[in-house]
Design an enzyme around this catalytic site. Sequence first.
Site, PDB file in Angstrom:
ATOM      1  N   CYS A  37      32.403  22.805  26.744  1.00 30.05           N
ATOM      2  CA  CYS A  37      32.899  24.059  27.228  1.00 30.05           C
ATOM      3  C   CYS A  37      32.466  25.308  26.156  1.00 30.05           C
ATOM      4  O   CYS A  37      32.591  24.952  24.933  1.00 30.05           O
ATOM      5  CB  CYS A  37      34.257  24.178  27.515  1.00 30.05           C
ATOM      6  SG  CYS A  37      34.538  25.643  28.535  1.00 30.05           S
ATOM      7  N   ASP A  39      34.466  27.656  25.854  1.00 37.62           N
ATOM      8  CA  ASP A  39      35.861  27.910  25.319  1.00 37.62           C
ATOM      9  C   ASP A  39      35.826  28.161  23.641  1.00 37.62           C
ATOM     10  O   ASP A  39      35.545  27.107  22.860  1.00 37.62           O
ATOM     11  CB  ASP A  39      36.870  27.150  25.670  1.00 37.62           C
ATOM     12  CG  ASP A  39      38.325  27.545  25.607  1.00 37.62           C
ATOM     13  OD1 ASP A  39      38.704  27.951  24.494  1.00 37.62           O
ATOM     14  OD2 ASP A  39      38.931  27.744  26.673  1.00 37.62           O
ATOM     15  N   ARG A  41      38.263  27.779  21.817  1.00 37.61           N
ATOM     16  CA  ARG A  41      38.974  26.912  21.135  1.00 37.61           C
ATOM     17  C   ARG A  41      38.452  25.489  21.155  1.00 37.61           C
ATOM     18  O   ARG A  41      39.374  24.546  20.618  1.00 37.61           O
ATOM     19  CB  ARG A  41      40.598  26.917  22.104  1.00 37.61           C
ATOM     20  CG  ARG A  41      41.140  28.233  22.113  1.00 37.61           C
ATOM     21  CD  ARG A  41      42.073  28.216  23.273  1.00 37.61           C
ATOM     22  NE  ARG A  41      41.600  28.004  24.581  1.00 37.61           N
ATOM     23  CZ  ARG A  41      42.251  27.878  25.896  1.00 37.61           C
ATOM     24  NH1 ARG A  41      43.329  27.903  25.616  1.00 37.61           N
ATOM     25  NH2 ARG A  41      41.751  27.761  26.672  1.00 37.61           N
ATOM     26  N   HIS A  93      37.711  19.712  28.228  1.00 35.77           N
ATOM     27  CA  HIS A  93      39.066  20.056  27.404  1.00 35.77           C
ATOM     28  C   HIS A  93      40.205  20.204  28.739  1.00 35.77           C
ATOM     29  O   HIS A  93      39.847  20.933  29.897  1.00 35.77           O
ATOM     30  CB  HIS A  93      38.879  20.995  26.350  1.00 35.77           C
ATOM     31  CG  HIS A  93      38.872  22.560  27.020  1.00 35.77           C
ATOM     32  ND1 HIS A  93      39.694  23.422  27.025  1.00 35.77           N
ATOM     33  CD2 HIS A  93      37.476  23.012  27.596  1.00 35.77           C
ATOM     34  CE1 HIS A  93      39.067  24.568  27.670  1.00 35.77           C
ATOM     35  NE2 HIS A  93      38.148  24.357  28.157  1.00 35.77           N
ATOM     36  N   CYS A  96      41.262  23.934  31.076  1.00 37.49           N
ATOM     37  CA  CYS A  96      39.994  24.898  31.017  1.00 37.49           C
ATOM     38  C   CYS A  96      40.003  25.924  31.936  1.00 37.49           C
ATOM     39  O   CYS A  96      40.370  25.722  33.308  1.00 37.49           O
ATOM     40  CB  CYS A  96      38.793  23.920  31.331  1.00 37.49           C
ATOM     41  SG  CYS A  96      37.247  24.608  31.227  1.00 37.49           S
TER      42      CYS A  96
HETATM   43 ZN    ZN Z   1      36.844  25.257  29.578  1.00 35.91          ZN
END
Ligand code: ZN
Length: 218
Positions: A37, A39, A41, A93, A96
Site C-alpha cells: 500500500c 500508506d 506507515r 496491512h 488500511c
Molecule cells: Zn493501506
Amino acid sequence: MPNELLKRNREWAARQEADLFDDLTDGQSPRFLWISCSDSRVPANEIVDCHPGDLFVHRNIANRIDHDDLNGLSVLQYAVEVLQVPHIVVCGHYRCGGVKAAMETTDHGLIDNWLRPIKDCYHRCHSELDALADEQARWDRLCELNVVDQVEGIARTTVVQKAWQRGQNLTIHGWIYHLSGGLIQNLGVEINSPEQVPAIYRIAPSQNEPAREPSASR
Ligand code: ZN
C-alpha cells in the site's frame, strides 16, 4: 519543507558504503517484486530491512493489482519477464484506509472506482464478513481477504500464466503487516503453479512452441 528532504538525502548518501552505488549503477537483479500500500506507515524496504537493489516495488492505495490496470500490469510484466524475479510478495496491512473506505457507503469521489474491486471482494465474501462480531473484525478480515484476492488475481494474469508455461520458477505470496508491533504475518496463501489456478484462467501451450518435455532419464 522539501529542502529538508534534499538535506537528508545528502546525509544518507554520505553514510553509505561507496561500493553500494558502484554495484547498483550497472543494473538491478532483485529477487522480489514487492506489492504494498502507498500508506506512509508501511515503507517497503524498511519493514523487511532491505537495501537498494533488493526489492522491485509497486505501491498504490490498498495494494491492488487488477487485470485492467496498465500501470500494475506493466510493473508485473517487467518484473517477471525482464528481471525474472522468482518471488512476488503482496504485503497488505491492517487498518488500511483504502480497505476501510471500500467498506463504506460514503461518496469518496473518483477513488471509489479504484476501490470497487475491494467492494466486489466484500460482496463475494459477505457471508463470512457479515458473521463477524464488529466493524473492526470485518475491517481486519477484509484487509486479509484483499491480499488473498491479489495473490489469486496475479496468478490468473497472462503474464504469470505465460511465465509458468515457459517453465519459469515463480511463486506468489500473501502477507500482511501489523502496524502495531511492526511484524509481518504470512497468510499461508502461496501459488506457484497453474494447477493451483482455476482451469478457465489457464493458458494452453502455444501450437507454435514445442510442449515442455520431462527431463531425460538417461
Ligand atoms: Zn493501506
